[in-house]
Design an enzyme around this catalytic site. Structure first.
Site, short mmCIF file in Angstrom:
data_model
loop_
_atom_site.label_atom_id
_atom_site.label_comp_id
_atom_site.label_asym_id
_atom_site.label_seq_id
_atom_site.Cartn_x
_atom_site.Cartn_y
_atom_site.Cartn_z
N HIS A 278 -17.50 10.51 -10.70
CA HIS A 278 -16.23 9.78 -10.81
C HIS A 278 -15.54 10.10 -12.14
CE1 HIS A 278 -19.43 7.32 -12.54
NE2 HIS A 278 -18.54 6.73 -13.29
N ARG B 67 -4.58 0.23 -19.25
CA ARG B 67 -5.59 -0.02 -18.21
C ARG B 67 -6.88 -0.47 -18.88
NH1 ARG B 67 -9.66 3.03 -15.60
NH2 ARG B 67 -10.24 1.96 -13.65
N ASP C 202 -22.75 8.63 -14.08
CA ASP C 202 -23.33 7.79 -15.13
C ASP C 202 -24.80 8.16 -15.29
OD1 ASP C 202 -21.45 4.89 -13.98
OD2 ASP C 202 -20.91 6.49 -15.38
N HIS D 289 -17.79 12.65 -14.36
CA HIS D 289 -19.19 12.47 -14.74
C HIS D 289 -19.94 11.64 -13.71
CE1 HIS D 289 -17.39 8.66 -15.91
NE2 HIS D 289 -18.60 8.15 -15.84
C1 LIG Z 1 -25.16 6.08 -21.44
C2 LIG Z 1 -23.83 6.26 -21.41
C3 LIG Z 1 -23.13 7.45 -21.97
C4 LIG Z 1 -21.66 7.19 -21.53
C5 LIG Z 1 -21.59 5.68 -21.51
C6 LIG Z 1 -22.87 5.30 -20.79
C7 LIG Z 1 -22.70 5.66 -19.29
C8 LIG Z 1 -21.54 6.63 -19.02
C9 LIG Z 1 -21.43 7.73 -20.10
C10 LIG Z 1 -20.04 8.44 -20.17
C11 LIG Z 1 -18.90 7.43 -19.94
C12 LIG Z 1 -19.89 9.61 -19.16
C13 LIG Z 1 -18.62 10.44 -19.47
C14 LIG Z 1 -18.67 11.00 -20.91
C15 LIG Z 1 -18.84 9.88 -21.98
C16 LIG Z 1 -19.04 10.58 -23.34
C17 LIG Z 1 -17.53 9.06 -22.11
O1 LIG Z 1 -16.46 9.54 -21.71
O2 LIG Z 1 -17.59 7.93 -22.65
C18 LIG Z 1 -20.10 9.05 -21.60
C19 LIG Z 1 -20.57 7.84 -22.43
C20 LIG Z 1 -21.06 8.22 -23.84
O3 LIG Z 1 -21.86 9.19 -23.98
O4 LIG Z 1 -20.60 7.57 -24.80
O1 LIG Z 2 -12.64 3.00 -16.30
C1 LIG Z 2 -13.13 3.29 -15.20
O2 LIG Z 2 -12.62 2.93 -14.12
C2 LIG Z 2 -14.41 4.13 -15.14
C3 LIG Z 2 -15.10 4.20 -16.48
C4 LIG Z 2 -16.44 4.92 -16.35
O3 LIG Z 2 -16.71 5.64 -15.40
C5 LIG Z 2 -17.45 4.76 -17.41
O4 LIG Z 2 -17.14 4.10 -18.44
O5 LIG Z 2 -18.58 5.29 -17.17
FE LIG Z 3 -18.83 6.14 -15.32
#
Ligand SMILES: C=C1C[C@]23C[C@H]1CC[C@H]2[C@]1(C)CCC[C@@](C)(C(=O)O)[C@H]1[C@@H]3C(=O)O
Ligand SMILES: O=C(O)CCC(=O)C(=O)O
Ligand SMILES: [Fe+2]
Length: 371
Positions: free
Chosen positions: A289, A299, A235, A233
């Site tokens: 990333h 982790r 951010d 994704h």
């Molecule tokens: C505004 C946000 C949505 C998420 C947390 C923050 C910034 C990063 C986003 C996220 C981590 C991107 C990958 C998918 C996601 C669903 C996750 O894996 O947590 C995303 C977060 C979210 O929507 O909860």
């Molecule tokens: O855990 C990590 O190193 C990355 C997490 C991340 O990309 C996020 O929470 O948006």
């Molecule tokens: Fe991220």
């Protein structure tokens, strides 16, 4: 007695203390072959920003720092920062006290359970939110506000959700977020200088930021090559200040391949997000990333997601728009993009483009599902 061939499936719950003792992992956590992590990735050489001189108000250091930041953000949208001025004990406590929450029984953590469509709260993976490609992680997310009248919202959040015993821990994360906000504003000065709009432009834009702090907790996984801790994704936020705590796992997609970014003990990883990509009118890269897990160690990472307050219009400064550099993204406010990611679209590497085609008349478009 009719045989009930609809095996009563109990709802899937991500309880690592249960799942990690099973030979296989639930199918919902198994990612498609093409998205699974590869072993032994090459390291990405990430530019290192030393803030010592800049924070000491040395003009030459400021210009040098702005140049490094600009080049890094045009290239991959990521850099490391050291001599950042964040208190070492505060960072150590912020990492240590994550265990005090995440090692609680699941039912106790669920006192802070994230509600559907909201970004704050506790989530054990996103069972119930997504139906496949579930991330192998637990998260706790909460708001931070740079507005003086809301200076205690983090401490109040922990106390309100988890009780008096967590007020002390809430204070630690409140102080941590305050330090992250200060560091973010210093970086915004450098970003303004590097884009030629002046030191104050983005600092003023984010002064009263309304940001998200997220604690990521990745339990060991018995099949780490079949799943992801956090999927690929960008951010959607503006700027992310990430601390990886000792255990590696962050990977960046750069020069057409996944590269690992190893933890550096006293450094923060800083990456550009979609909202700053829009603010820079496409000049700076929103860093793609993901995070992988392992079979041996939990982790942990701490991610501060800088975001503008709700009435700020995300629009590039006029110096970054011209006939040869036309507008790429529509005006929007952060709450609209946040709602899009929480209710309509699972953030990935195409969030901003999907959002741009959704936002003009989104009341008429059918829901965009990508999960
Ligand atoms: C505004 C946000 C949505 C998420 C947390 C923050 C910034 C990063 C986003 C996220 C981590 C991107 C990958 C998918 C996601 C669903 C996750 O894996 O947590 C995303 C977060 C979210 O929507 O909860
Ligand atoms: O855990 C990590 O190193 C990355 C997490 C991340 O990309 C996020 O929470 O948006
Ligand atoms: Fe991220």
């Amino acid at each position: 007695m009719p045989i009930d061939n609809q095996q009563q499936q109990s709802p899937l719950v991500f309880d690592a203390s249960v799942l990690s003792h099973q030979t296989q992992i639930p199918k919902e956590f198994i990612w498609p072959d093409e998205e699974r992590p590869q072993p032994n990735l090459p390291e990405l050489p990430v530019p290192l920003l030393d803030l010592n001189g800049f924070l000491a108000r040395d003009a030459a250091s400021a210009d040098e720092a702005a140049k490094l930041v600009g080049e890094a953000c045009e290239k991959h949208g990521i850099f490391l920062v050291v001599n950042h001025g964040v208190d070492a004990k505060l960072l150590e406590d912020a990492c240590k006290y994550m265990d005090h929450f995440f090692e609680l029984p699941l039912a106790v953590k669920q006192m802070a359970q994230r509600k559907a469509g909201e970004n704050c709260g506790y989530a054990s993976s996103f069972t119930g939110r997504f139906s496949s490609k579930l991330p192998w992680k637990e998260t706790l997310s909460f708001r931070f506000s740079g507005v003086e009248s809301e200076a205690n919202i983090v401490q109040e959040y922990f106390k309100g959700k988890m009780g008096e015993d967590f007020e002390y821990i809430g204070r630690i994360y409140q102080d941590y977020c305050k330090a992250m906000s200060g560091l973010s504003l210093a970086i915004m000065e450098l970003l303004g200088m590097s884009l030629g709009v002046g030191r104050a432009y983005f600092r003023d834009f984010f002064e009263e930021n309304d940001s998200i702090m997220r604690l990521n907790y990745y339990p060991p996984c018995q099949k780490p090559d079949q799943t992801l801790g956090t999927g690929p994704h960008c951010d959607p936020t503006s700027l992310t200040i990430l601390h990886q705590d000792q255990v590696s796992g962050l990977q960046v997609f750069a020069d057409n391949e996944w590269r690992s970014v190893s933890p550096v003990a006293d450094a923060f990883v800083v990456n550009i997000g979609d909202t700053f990509l829009a603010l820079s009118n496409g000049r700076y890269k929103s860093c793609l990333h993901r995070a992988v897990v392992n079979s041996q160690r939990t982790r942990k990472s701490l991610a501060f997601f800088l975001s503008p307050k709700k009435d700020r219009v995300v629009r590039p400064p006029k110096q970054l728009v011209s006939p040869s550099m036309p507008r790429i993204y529509p005006d929007f406010t952060w709450p609209t993009l946040l709602e899009f990611t929480q209710k309509h679209y699972r953030s990935d590497m195409n969030t901003l483009d999907a959002f741009s085609s959704w936002v003009p008349g989104h009341h008429c478009c059918s829901k965009i599902f990508n999960n």
